[in-house]
Scaffold this active site. Structure first.
Site, mmCIF file in Angstrom:
data_model
loop_
_atom_site.group_PDB
_atom_site.id
_atom_site.type_symbol
_atom_site.label_atom_id
_atom_site.label_comp_id
_atom_site.label_asym_id
_atom_site.label_seq_id
_atom_site.Cartn_x
_atom_site.Cartn_y
_atom_site.Cartn_z
ATOM 1 N N ASN A 8 37.117 39.792 38.587
ATOM 2 C CA ASN A 8 37.398 41.230 38.687
ATOM 3 C C ASN A 8 36.601 41.800 39.859
ATOM 4 O OD1 ASN A 8 37.838 43.948 38.357
ATOM 5 N ND2 ASN A 8 37.152 44.045 36.234
ATOM 6 N N ARG A 96 42.275 40.360 39.113
ATOM 7 C CA ARG A 96 42.681 41.765 39.109
ATOM 8 C C ARG A 96 43.168 42.128 40.509
ATOM 9 N NH1 ARG A 96 38.814 46.129 40.473
ATOM 10 N NH2 ARG A 96 39.764 48.158 40.062
ATOM 11 N N HIS A 185 42.602 51.855 37.942
ATOM 12 C CA HIS A 185 41.651 51.627 36.849
ATOM 13 C C HIS A 185 42.367 51.507 35.498
ATOM 14 C CE1 HIS A 185 38.605 53.741 39.656
ATOM 15 N NE2 HIS A 185 38.438 52.431 39.746
ATOM 16 N N ARG A 247 34.617 56.211 49.906
ATOM 17 C CA ARG A 247 35.927 56.856 50.058
ATOM 18 C C ARG A 247 35.791 58.373 49.942
ATOM 19 N NH1 ARG A 247 39.001 53.442 45.680
ATOM 20 N NH2 ARG A 247 36.926 52.535 45.415
ATOM 21 N N GLU A 398 37.354 45.144 31.236
ATOM 22 C CA GLU A 398 38.587 44.867 31.971
ATOM 23 C C GLU A 398 38.910 43.384 31.953
ATOM 24 O OE1 GLU A 398 38.397 48.383 35.364
ATOM 25 O OE2 GLU A 398 37.573 46.412 35.843
#
Length: 413
Positions: A8, A96, A185, A247, A398
């Site tokens: 991930n 992922r 997400h 970002r 996750e």
């Protein structure tokens, strides 16, 4: 049973876990080993990058590797070496992939055709997709050809977005280009809402949740009703929304145009600046990691203090604005939850955020807030008359969601 290595990749971190996955989709995968590479890339310049490794059996001790991690290829190389030296074997690797565009509905085995399609999706998430693709390619290069690779898409959860929140008010001539809000997400959101449902002993269908996935690199908020995504802060790409590590989040869309037409930057240069040089790093001139930002903002005077203080306040403000708008969209909520690295590890962020939300019936118990850990769900709601919204700190996994995707990928193939 299959032994599945799950990888991930975040923008500045990488988690790996090895699971034993049953043929029965209803059986939760069993963890065999885990680890995390921390501070990959820019954030590693402020503090030492390192990898934490841990076998889920007593015979394999916890290990910390203090190594330089300039990129994710280097990180996965170190992780694979540790797994192999510790005796862990696997026949399948699950990855992922943040943005698979319109192909991102179900997990897919990585065939040459799928790999070619993944390469076409690189521009959709320039901070994440190249990283994930590089790790897929590195694993294919160094692991035996008998190992099967598959991908699970992070934007699949938001396929339920209604047109009213998914569409952009663009000219009709642009419809053919497929611009819409995809959201990201999704693996995290799918995992935490199931955990909250079990914790509260209420069906997902009866819950309205504002979920705050706040990571060391990327962050977003989602409005979830009955287990379906109704809106989210990220968009066609993972660039808009909250202020993030490197970002910019939401900005006036005329700014990139102005940078090209008036200041001579190329579109590629603008893309690079807004994805890799902006956000917390751009505001603070110091770090892309909110933990570093907070310490510098609230510590002794330094050349970075004012920039870090502004970055902290801007991050909190943008987060509050997102929660407030989704509160109205859902016409009230049952739960506000905080998850992922920053969401779980920073009680100061939860305090600062919820302080703005008291008028909405959000009140924290600060003792519980500071006692929350990544090991279990913690209810940090204050026991007072005006407290009408449950506030939860919810560990996410996750990697379990990715591991579970192997059954679907195998069946579809």
């Amino acid at each position: 049973m299959e032994s599945v290595l799950v990888i991930n990749c975040g923008s500045s971190s990488m988690i790996f876990k090895v699971f034993e996955v049953s043929d029965d989709a209803a059986t939760t995968p069993r963890l065999l080993a885990k680890g995390k590479a921390n501070r990959i890339g820019p954030s590693g310049k402020v503090a030492q990058s390192f990898i934490e490794c841990d076998g889920a059996v007593p015979a394999i001790p916890k290990t910390r590797l203090d190594v330089e991690l300039p990129d994710h290829r280097t990180a996965i190389s170190h992780c694979l070496k540790w797994l192999q030296s510790s005796g862990f074997e696997f026949t399948v690797v699950g990855h992922r992939f943040v943005h698979g565009g319109d192909m991102a509905r179900d997990p897919l085995i990585v065939t040459p055709e799928v790999l070619a399609k993944l390469k076409t999706c690189v521009p959709l998430a320039p901070l994440h997709n190249p990283i994930s693709l590089s790790v897929v390619e590195e694993c294919q290069r160094v692991l035996p050809k008998t190992v099967t690779h598959y991908v699970v898409f992070d934007n699949a959860f938001h396929a339920s977005l209604p047109d009213v929140t998914a569409r952009y008010a663009l000219p009709a001539a642009f419809e053919k280009y497929g611009y819409r809000k995809y959201g990201f997400h999704g693996l995290s959101y799918n995992n935490v809402i199931k955990s909250v449902s079990a914790y509260l002993k209420k069906p997902i269908a009866d819950l309205k949740i504002i979920a705050c996935h706040l990571g060391t690199g990327g962050s977003s908020v989602a409005a979830i009703k009955g287990g379906k995504s109704m809106d989210t802060t990220m968009g066609f790409t993972p660039l808009p929304g909250l202020i993030m590590g490197t970002r910019c989040g939401d900005i006036d869309p005329a700014i990139p145009l102005d940078l090209v037409s008036e200041h001579g930057l190329t579109p590629a240069e603008v893309t690079d600046q807004l994805n890799y040089k902006a956000g917390l790093l751009g505001i603070s001139h110091y770090s892309s990691d909110l933990r570093d930002i907070y310490k510098a903002a609230h510590g002794p005077s330094s050349e970075h203090k004012e920039g870090c203080k502004l970055a902290w306040e801007m991050y909190v403000t943008r987060l509050v604005e997102a929660i407030g708008s989704f509160f109205a969209l859902l016409r009230g909520v049952d739960v506000i939850l905080f998850t992922d690295g920053i969401g779980i590890e920073m009680p100061e962020l939860r305090s600062a955020t919820c302080d703005y939300l008291q008028a909405l019936g959000v009140h924290l118990d600060e003792r519980k807030n500071h006692a929350a850990t990544k090991d279990a769900i913690t209810d940090i709601t204050a026991a007072c008359a005006g407290s009408v919204v449950r506030v939860l700190v919810v560990p996410n996994d996750e990697e379990v969601e990715i591991a579970c995707g192997w059954t679907a990928a195998r069946a579809a193939h």
